[in-house]
Design a protein around this motif. Structure first.
Motif, PDB file in Angstrom:
ATOM      1  N   VAL A   1       1.561  -6.729   5.408  1.00 26.39           N
ATOM      2  CA  VAL A   1       1.366  -5.430   4.738  1.00 26.39           C
ATOM      3  C   VAL A   1       2.691  -4.680   4.657  1.00 26.39           C
ATOM      4  CG1 VAL A   1       0.202  -3.184   4.830  1.00 26.39           C
ATOM      5  CG2 VAL A   1      -1.018  -5.251   5.552  1.00 26.39           C
ATOM      6  N   LYS A   2       2.980  -4.177   3.472  1.00 27.80           N
ATOM      7  CA  LYS A   2       4.132  -3.298   3.279  1.00 27.80           C
ATOM      8  C   LYS A   2       3.543  -1.912   3.023  1.00 27.80           C
ATOM      9  CE  LYS A   2       8.709  -3.709   2.593  1.00 27.80           C
ATOM     10  NZ  LYS A   2       9.565  -4.309   3.609  1.00 27.80           N
ATOM     11  N   GLU A   3       3.651  -1.061   4.026  1.00 27.60           N
ATOM     12  CA  GLU A   3       3.070   0.281   3.907  1.00 27.60           C
ATOM     13  C   GLU A   3       4.168   1.253   3.494  1.00 27.60           C
ATOM     14  OE1 GLU A   3       0.919   3.508   6.832  1.00 27.60           O
ATOM     15  OE2 GLU A   3       0.970   1.410   7.474  1.00 27.60           O
ATOM     16  N   LEU A   4       3.964   1.948   2.392  1.00 27.93           N
ATOM     17  CA  LEU A   4       4.990   2.854   1.862  1.00 27.93           C
ATOM     18  C   LEU A   4       4.483   4.286   1.865  1.00 27.93           C
ATOM     19  CD1 LEU A   4       5.835   0.594  -1.203  1.00 27.93           C
ATOM     20  CD2 LEU A   4       7.149   0.743   0.909  1.00 27.93           C
ATOM     21  N   THR A   5       5.397   5.225   1.980  1.00 32.11           N
ATOM     22  CA  THR A   5       4.984   6.637   1.975  1.00 32.11           C
ATOM     23  C   THR A   5       4.538   7.029   0.567  1.00 32.11           C
ATOM     24  OG1 THR A   5       7.227   7.371   1.519  1.00 32.11           O
ATOM     25  CG2 THR A   5       6.552   7.289   3.848  1.00 32.11           C
ATOM     26  N   TYR A   6       3.724   8.043   0.495  1.00 30.70           N
ATOM     27  CA  TYR A   6       3.160   8.508  -0.776  1.00 30.70           C
ATOM     28  C   TYR A   6       4.251   8.863  -1.781  1.00 30.70           C
ATOM     29  CZ  TYR A   6       0.045  11.001  -3.965  1.00 30.70           C
ATOM     30  OH  TYR A   6      -0.666  11.386  -5.077  1.00 30.70           O
ATOM     31  N   ASN A   7       5.397   9.393  -1.270  1.00 34.79           N
ATOM     32  CA  ASN A   7       6.460   9.829  -2.201  1.00 34.79           C
ATOM     33  C   ASN A   7       7.535   8.768  -2.441  1.00 34.79           C
ATOM     34  OD1 ASN A   7       7.617   9.922   0.274  1.00 34.79           O
ATOM     35  ND2 ASN A   7       7.950  12.142   0.314  1.00 34.79           N
TER      36      ASN A   7
ATOM     37  N   ARG B   1       0.842  -1.202   0.000  1.00 35.97           N
ATOM     38  CA  ARG B   1       0.000   0.000   0.000  1.00 35.97           C
ATOM     39  C   ARG B   1       0.877   1.253   0.000  1.00 35.97           C
ATOM     40  NH1 ARG B   1      -1.691   2.611   4.463  1.00 35.97           N
ATOM     41  NH2 ARG B   1      -1.806   0.759   5.780  1.00 35.97           N
ATOM     42  N   VAL B   2       0.672   2.100  -0.999  1.00 30.51           N
ATOM     43  CA  VAL B   2       1.394   3.372  -1.089  1.00 30.51           C
ATOM     44  C   VAL B   2       0.468   4.468  -0.594  1.00 30.51           C
ATOM     45  CG1 VAL B   2       2.544   4.998  -2.641  1.00 30.51           C
ATOM     46  CG2 VAL B   2       2.748   2.547  -3.066  1.00 30.51           C
ATOM     47  N   GLY B   3       0.904   5.196   0.450  1.00 33.94           N
ATOM     48  CA  GLY B   3       0.057   6.256   0.996  1.00 33.94           C
ATOM     49  C   GLY B   3      -0.975   5.689   1.953  1.00 33.94           C
ATOM     50  N   ASN B   4      -1.979   6.526   2.270  1.00 32.42           N
ATOM     51  CA  ASN B   4      -2.884   6.176   3.362  1.00 32.42           C
ATOM     52  C   ASN B   4      -4.347   6.394   2.999  1.00 32.42           C
ATOM     53  OD1 ASN B   4      -2.888   5.125   5.867  1.00 32.42           O
ATOM     54  ND2 ASN B   4      -1.724   6.797   6.805  1.00 32.42           N
TER      55      ASN B   4
END
Length: 289
Positions: free
Chosen positions: A68-74, A41-44
């Motif tokens: 879950v691999k949570e990634l920042t929007y940028n 998941r990229v962003g929130n």
């Protein structure tokens, strides 16, 4: 004159599918194999987080491991590509699911090309989409079109020779669903935002699938008393409630069968994703042995 409309809910379809998935997961566990998926998941985004929770809840219910691999929007193309490549190489990960659309600075097509099609449980890599258009069922289908087909089969809605209209031509629903319906020998017409007099086409169909992406877009004039209507639209009605592409309240009681705006096709989608994860696990582990 009101018609006795059949409400086509997703819950019994989900229960039917889950029974089969559980048996297969147990069989894998007898061989010390646990199906495992990676969610990227990229962003929130709120809907992504909501869907993610639903996937994880279903994973634990069915005995599937979800990470879950949570990634920042940028996040950069390099970082995301590396995560995909690492997941491709990791034998303990059987399925990869990535939320889309990705932020504009990321080239979605290139990212999807990097994903191993055998782990693409969402059916969105060029290889899997290509297989659908060739009528090859060995790949993975996008989950929403597959959920529509499973719902129709569960409720014994005849497809062979039926006159079906798919309203919407996206690569996520409309186009792949058309191919799956053709595989069932239905006669399919695709309508879209540029179709002239769409209601005159849809009202003559046996079955209409609404996948336009516009809240309550299809009113009474789009259907007849013998219409079976599957609504895959998920929209905000402007008052904070979820609604479909079909004006449900004004159509219920005027068509033969109809899916509700919540508790319909959407509830089946997650189960399809996890069924495909189990199938990926079965295929990958049989390749390894």
């Amino acid at each position: 004159m009101p018609v006795e409309t059949v409400k086509l809910t997703g819950k019994p379809v989900v229960e039917h599918l889950r029974g089969n998935i559980k048996i297969r997961v147990e069989k894998l566990k007898e061989n010390n194999i646990v199906p495992r998926i990676l969610i990227i998941r990229v962003g929130n985004k709120e809907d992504d987080v909501f869907y993610e929770r639903s996937i994880l809840k279903n994973c634990s219910f069915l005995g599937i491991e979800g990470e879950v691999k949570e990634l920042t929007y940028n996040v950069s193309m390099e970082e995301l590509s590396k995560i995909i490549e690492d997941a491709n190489d990791d034998d303990s990960i059987h399925g990869i699911m990535m939320f889309r659309p990705l932020p504009e600075h990321l080239e979605e097509k290139k990212i999807l090309e990097k994903m191993n099609p055998k782990k693409d449980i969402d059916g969105m890599t060029p290889v899997n989409l290509g297989k659908i258009f060739e009528g090859d069922i060995s790949g993975f289908s996008p989950c929403t079109p597959k959920a529509v087909i499973e719902m129709l089969k569960y409720y014994d809605i005849p497809l062979q020779g039926s006159n079906v209209v798919v309203a919407g031509r996206s690569l996520v629903v409309g186009k792949p669903l058309t191919m799956l319906l053709l595989k069932e020998n239905a006669t399919v017409t695709i309508c879209h935002s540029k179709t002239k007099n769409m209601s005159s086409i849809t009202s003559k169909a046996d079955l209409v699938v609404a996948a336009i992406g516009k809240a309550k877009f299809m009113g009474q004039e789009y259907f007849s008393e013998s219409s079976i209507v599957i609504d895959v639209g998920v929209n905000d009605d402007g008052k904070g409630k979820i609604c479909g592409d079909v004006d449900y309240d004004n159509i219920f009681g005027k068509v033969k069968a109809l899916t509700p705006p919540t508790g319909g096709v959407g509830t089946i989608t997650t189960t399809i994703l996890l069924e495909q994860a189990v199938r990926a696990c079965e295929m990958i582990t049989s390749d390894q042995h």
